[in-house]
Design an enzyme around this catalytic site. Structure first.
Site, short mmCIF file in Angstrom:
data_model
loop_
_atom_site.label_atom_id
_atom_site.label_comp_id
_atom_site.label_asym_id
_atom_site.label_seq_id
_atom_site.Cartn_x
_atom_site.Cartn_y
_atom_site.Cartn_z
N ASN A 274 0.87 -1.06 -0.13
CA ASN A 274 0.01 0.17 0.05
C ASN A 274 0.94 1.10 0.26
O ASN A 274 1.64 1.46 1.11
CB ASN A 274 -0.82 -0.04 1.34
CG ASN A 274 -1.92 1.07 1.10
OD1 ASN A 274 -2.16 1.49 -0.04
ND2 ASN A 274 -2.32 1.45 2.41
N ASP A 301 10.49 1.34 1.74
CA ASP A 301 9.34 0.86 2.50
C ASP A 301 9.40 -0.63 2.95
O ASP A 301 8.33 -1.52 2.71
CB ASP A 301 8.13 1.01 1.46
CG ASP A 301 6.68 1.05 2.61
OD1 ASP A 301 6.91 0.90 3.58
OD2 ASP A 301 5.75 1.39 1.94
N HIS A 305 6.76 -9.16 6.98
CA HIS A 305 5.62 -9.96 7.42
C HIS A 305 6.03 -11.48 7.29
O HIS A 305 6.75 -11.76 6.42
CB HIS A 305 4.29 -9.72 6.31
CG HIS A 305 3.69 -8.53 6.34
ND1 HIS A 305 3.01 -7.90 7.63
CD2 HIS A 305 3.62 -7.38 5.71
CE1 HIS A 305 2.62 -6.76 7.48
NE2 HIS A 305 2.82 -6.14 6.25
ZN ZN Z 1 2.83 4.17 4.26
#
Ligand code: ZN
Length: 420
Positions: A274, A301, A305
């Site tokens: 995102n 970024d 996970h």
């Molecule tokens: Zn962000």
């Protein structure tokens, strides 16, 4: 400690030797002969300032299943990174000075990479009450951000930007109108229709950016727009840059320059992030915007996970991919080696501009400069696999791919923190 780097090419220039002593670059000339504790024969590999990532999710505190201080540090130096801005959407949220100090101390204890904490804009990222930005800055926070989401309440956003301006902290913006995103999983368009997945329209990003830019321009705050994924976002930011010099900088990430929403067709959740991967025309436009410097930096970024979270079906799986270890390699492999970006572009986008945005001194490859450097071999390849990644999480879109641009050596303050 004396380190001799033999046959490196500073920023892709001519081969030379570089001597490092007491934390600084002591000498640069071909054929240096001095006794050294460590000598590296690097035969034409490229020497750059080490990279500064403006956007990393260290998952600390609290996310030990996904990443630890130790695993993040090892991943960072494997990627040629010696400083990284950490995002505050952790558990607990980085919203008070004690957590900022804890982060800095923990990373110092491991001693590989400097963490530059970004603190939250609101307490607990609940969007209700502003954090004590002055105290956070005193503790070592370098920016404030609500990353992972945006501040929904526009009035609170105005006060946040005013407070940040007064304190002198840049605001890193995850600009998104969450009502427009409306629980979507990928870019809204023809591909999302074909795949039967709910889309996130581009306007959720552009409307978010427009609101934040308008408020920032009104109050005179300094902002940095994170992870831009659209050509349209670039033109909006460029317009404000022209009208309000010094107001705004922006970044994109390698995946927006390399992949598109077509890559989601295999339903691999390692292509779910995102903002989402957009269509190919946006991808191409972003590469051009990076070249023109309408986009100021490339950040990772990096968002670890666990496998079991990413194994959920596409619409349910969490957003985010790891990226700090493939950052430099992917840029070298796909852009430098293809003649699209030069080494000086890499230095400006991944070292100098991030430092400028944070108000840090630039690192030059010259005598007397601090020895924060990385050596990367543009020809030698490595395979991205769960085994070759130091990050605790393996959710990389490059899994199974071979990338040229292998990091051979990362040196921080004159100390070897990674060696291949
Ligand atoms: Zn962000």
């Amino acid at each position: 400690m004396r380190i001799l780097l033999r046959g490196v090419r500073p920023i892709g220039g001519n081969k030379t030797d570089v001597l490092i002593e007491k934390g600084v670059i002591k000498g640069i000339s071909p054929g240096i002969r001095v006794d050294s504790d460590r000598v590296f024969d690097l035969d034409g590999a490229v020497l750059l300032p080490s990279l500064v990532d403006l956007h990393s999710h260290t998952r600390q505190p609290g996310g030990d299943e996904q990443e630890t201080v130790e695993s993040f540090s090892r991943a960072a130096v494997h990627g040629g990174v010696t400083s990284a801005v950490s995002m505050p959407n952790t558990s607990p949220v980085v919203d008070n000075p004690a957590i900022v100090s804890w982060l800095i101390n923990e990373f110092r204890r491991v001693g590989l990479v400097d963490v530059l904490p970004a603190a939250a804009i609101t307490v607990g990222q609940q969007g209700k009450e502003l954090t004590e930005m002055a105290e956070l800055k005193k503790a070592g926070a370098v920016a404030v951000t609500e990353d992972g989401r945006s501040v929904r309440d526009s009035r609170l956003m105005r006060y946040a930007l005013e407070y940040a301006r007064t304190v002198g902290l840049p605001v890193f913006l995850h600009s998104e109108d969450e009502r427009l995103s409306d629980g979507g999983a990928m870019n809204e368009g023809r591909t999302s229709l074909e795949l039967g997945l709910k889309g996130i329209p581009g306007i959720s990003e552009t409307v978010g950016i427009l609101r934040d830019l308008e408020i920032a321009a009104y109050v005179g705050a300094r902002i940095h727009v994170c992870h831009i994924s659209l050509a349209r976002s670039v033109s909006i930011v460029s317009q404000y840059k022209k009208q309000f010099p010094g107001l705004v900088s922006c970044e994109t990430a390698p995946h927006y320059m390399l992949f598109s929403d077509r890559d989601v067709a295999g339903y691999s959740t390692n292509f779910k992030m995102n903002p989402p991967l957009r269509d190919d025309s946006d991808r191409k436009a972003l590469v051009k915007a990076v070249k023109r410097r309408d986009v100021d930096c490339i950040a990772t970024d990096h968002a670890p996970h666990t496998e079991w979270d990413k194994e959920l079906e596409f619409s349910m799986a969490p957003f985010g991919i790891v990226g700090i270890e493939t950052w430099l390699s992917s840029l070298v492999h796909y852009f430098v080696n293809a003649g699209i970006l030069g080494w000086d572009d890499i230095v400006e986008l991944c070292c100098d501009n991030p430092r400028r945005i944070l108000g840090l001194p630039l690192v030059r490859i010259e005598e007397g400069a601090p020895a924060d450097v990385v050596v990367v071999d543009p020809e030698s390849e490595w395979e991205v696999s769960p085994g070759s990644l130091f990050s605790k999480s393996k959710n990389s879109p490059f899994l199974g791919k071979r990338l040229a641009g292998k990091v051979l050596l990362t040196i921080k303050s004159g100390r070897v923190v990674y060696s291949d």
